[in-house]
Design a protein around this motif. Structure first.
Motif, PDB file in Angstrom:
ATOM      1  N   LEU A   1       0.835  -1.199   0.000  1.00  0.00           N
ATOM      2  CA  LEU A   1       0.000   0.000   0.000  1.00  0.00           C
ATOM      3  C   LEU A   1       0.869   1.248   0.000  1.00  0.00           C
ATOM      4  O   LEU A   1       1.920   1.286   0.637  1.00  0.00           O
ATOM      5  N   PRO A   2       0.433   2.295  -0.719  1.00  0.00           N
ATOM      6  CA  PRO A   2       1.211   3.533  -0.707  1.00  0.00           C
ATOM      7  C   PRO A   2       1.106   4.209   0.653  1.00  0.00           C
ATOM      8  O   PRO A   2       0.133   4.018   1.378  1.00  0.00           O
ATOM      9  N   PRO A   3       2.107   5.011   1.000  1.00  0.00           N
ATOM     10  CA  PRO A   3       2.037   5.747   2.269  1.00  0.00           C
ATOM     11  C   PRO A   3       0.871   6.721   2.271  1.00  0.00           C
ATOM     12  O   PRO A   3       0.383   7.108   1.208  1.00  0.00           O
ATOM     13  N   PRO A   4       0.411   7.130   3.443  1.00  0.00           N
ATOM     14  CA  PRO A   4      -0.681   8.112   3.507  1.00  0.00           C
ATOM     15  C   PRO A   4      -0.294   9.392   2.767  1.00  0.00           C
ATOM     16  O   PRO A   4       0.840   9.842   2.839  1.00  0.00           O
ATOM     17  N   GLY A   5      -1.227   9.950   2.051  1.00  0.00           N
ATOM     18  CA  GLY A   5      -0.968  11.175   1.291  1.00  0.00           C
ATOM     19  C   GLY A   5      -0.527  10.913  -0.137  1.00  0.00           C
ATOM     20  O   GLY A   5      -0.407  11.836  -0.930  1.00  0.00           O
ATOM     21  N   PHE A   6      -0.263   9.656  -0.524  1.00  0.00           N
ATOM     22  CA  PHE A   6       0.161   9.332  -1.878  1.00  0.00           C
ATOM     23  C   PHE A   6      -1.045   8.867  -2.686  1.00  0.00           C
ATOM     24  O   PHE A   6      -2.012   8.364  -2.153  1.00  0.00           O
ATOM     25  N   ARG A   7      -0.961   9.034  -3.994  1.00  0.00           N
ATOM     26  CA  ARG A   7      -2.012   8.573  -4.886  1.00  0.00           C
ATOM     27  C   ARG A   7      -1.465   7.450  -5.740  1.00  0.00           C
ATOM     28  O   ARG A   7      -0.267   7.377  -5.997  1.00  0.00           O
ATOM     29  N   THR A   8      -2.342   6.571  -6.196  1.00  0.00           N
ATOM     30  CA  THR A   8      -1.954   5.430  -7.013  1.00  0.00           C
ATOM     31  C   THR A   8      -2.817   5.388  -8.266  1.00  0.00           C
ATOM     32  O   THR A   8      -4.004   5.675  -8.215  1.00  0.00           O
TER      33      THR A   8
ATOM     34  N   GLY B   1       3.091  11.448  -4.655  1.00  0.00           N
ATOM     35  CA  GLY B   1       2.534  12.215  -3.557  1.00  0.00           C
ATOM     36  C   GLY B   1       3.603  12.747  -2.638  1.00  0.00           C
ATOM     37  O   GLY B   1       4.787  12.763  -2.965  1.00  0.00           O
ATOM     38  N   GLN B   2       3.179  13.161  -1.486  1.00  0.00           N
ATOM     39  CA  GLN B   2       4.063  13.749  -0.487  1.00  0.00           C
ATOM     40  C   GLN B   2       3.683  13.159   0.862  1.00  0.00           C
ATOM     41  O   GLN B   2       2.506  12.957   1.139  1.00  0.00           O
ATOM     42  N   PRO B   3       4.662  12.878   1.692  1.00  0.00           N
ATOM     43  CA  PRO B   3       4.313  12.334   3.006  1.00  0.00           C
ATOM     44  C   PRO B   3       3.378  13.261   3.765  1.00  0.00           C
ATOM     45  O   PRO B   3       3.391  14.475   3.568  1.00  0.00           O
ATOM     46  N   ALA B   4       2.561  12.688   4.629  1.00  0.00           N
ATOM     47  CA  ALA B   4       1.590  13.476   5.398  1.00  0.00           C
ATOM     48  C   ALA B   4       2.285  14.502   6.285  1.00  0.00           C
ATOM     49  O   ALA B   4       1.786  15.598   6.496  1.00  0.00           O
TER      50      ALA B   4
END
Length: 129
Positions: A46-53, A68-71
């Motif tokens: 899963l991508p880190p929070p704040g990233f889009r897939t 994306g960018q880290p939260a």
């Protein structure tokens, strides 16, 4: 290929027609997908929070792109700094020499210094934060 003379039709016209037919009869080149037995070298997580897939289908198979960018930014506190905190000599302005090493404002100084006088005021800094 042997060309025989035919009455009323030139041999060049026959040759062009035969060449066009041979080229149109050639099968289209296709790219075969990898065999089902090919090992999957990609790791699915899963991508880190704040990233889009986004997954796209290509002739070679699906491609997944994450961006994306880290939260939370590691230097988030830099963006909350005030002139009073950064003004080492107390003149009411921030100059590049007064900034701590690797401070976020160091790389963006010229953008924040709107009037390009080499000093950042509290008003200029408030627009950056």
């Amino acid at each position: 290929m042997k060309i025989l003379p035919v009455s009323g039709v030139s041999s060049a016209a026959l040759l062009l027609a035969a060449t066009a037919h041979a080229q149109s009869a050639a099968p289209a080149q296709t790219i075969a997908p990898p065999p089902a037995s090919a090992p999957n070298t990609l790791i699915t997580e899963l991508p880190p929070p704040g990233f889009r897939t986004m997954t796209m289908q290509t002739p070679q198979g699906p491609v997944t792109v994450q961006w994306g960018q880290p939260a939370t930014l590691p230097n988030a506190a830099d963006y909350k700094a005030t002139v009073e905190q950064l003004d080492a000599n107390g003149d009411g302005f921030v100059t590049p020499q007064e900034l701590p090493e690797h401070h976020a404002l160091s790389s963006e100084f010229r953008l924040v210094d709107k009037n390009h006088d080499g000093r950042i005021t509290a008003e200029e800094l408030s627009h950056w934060q």
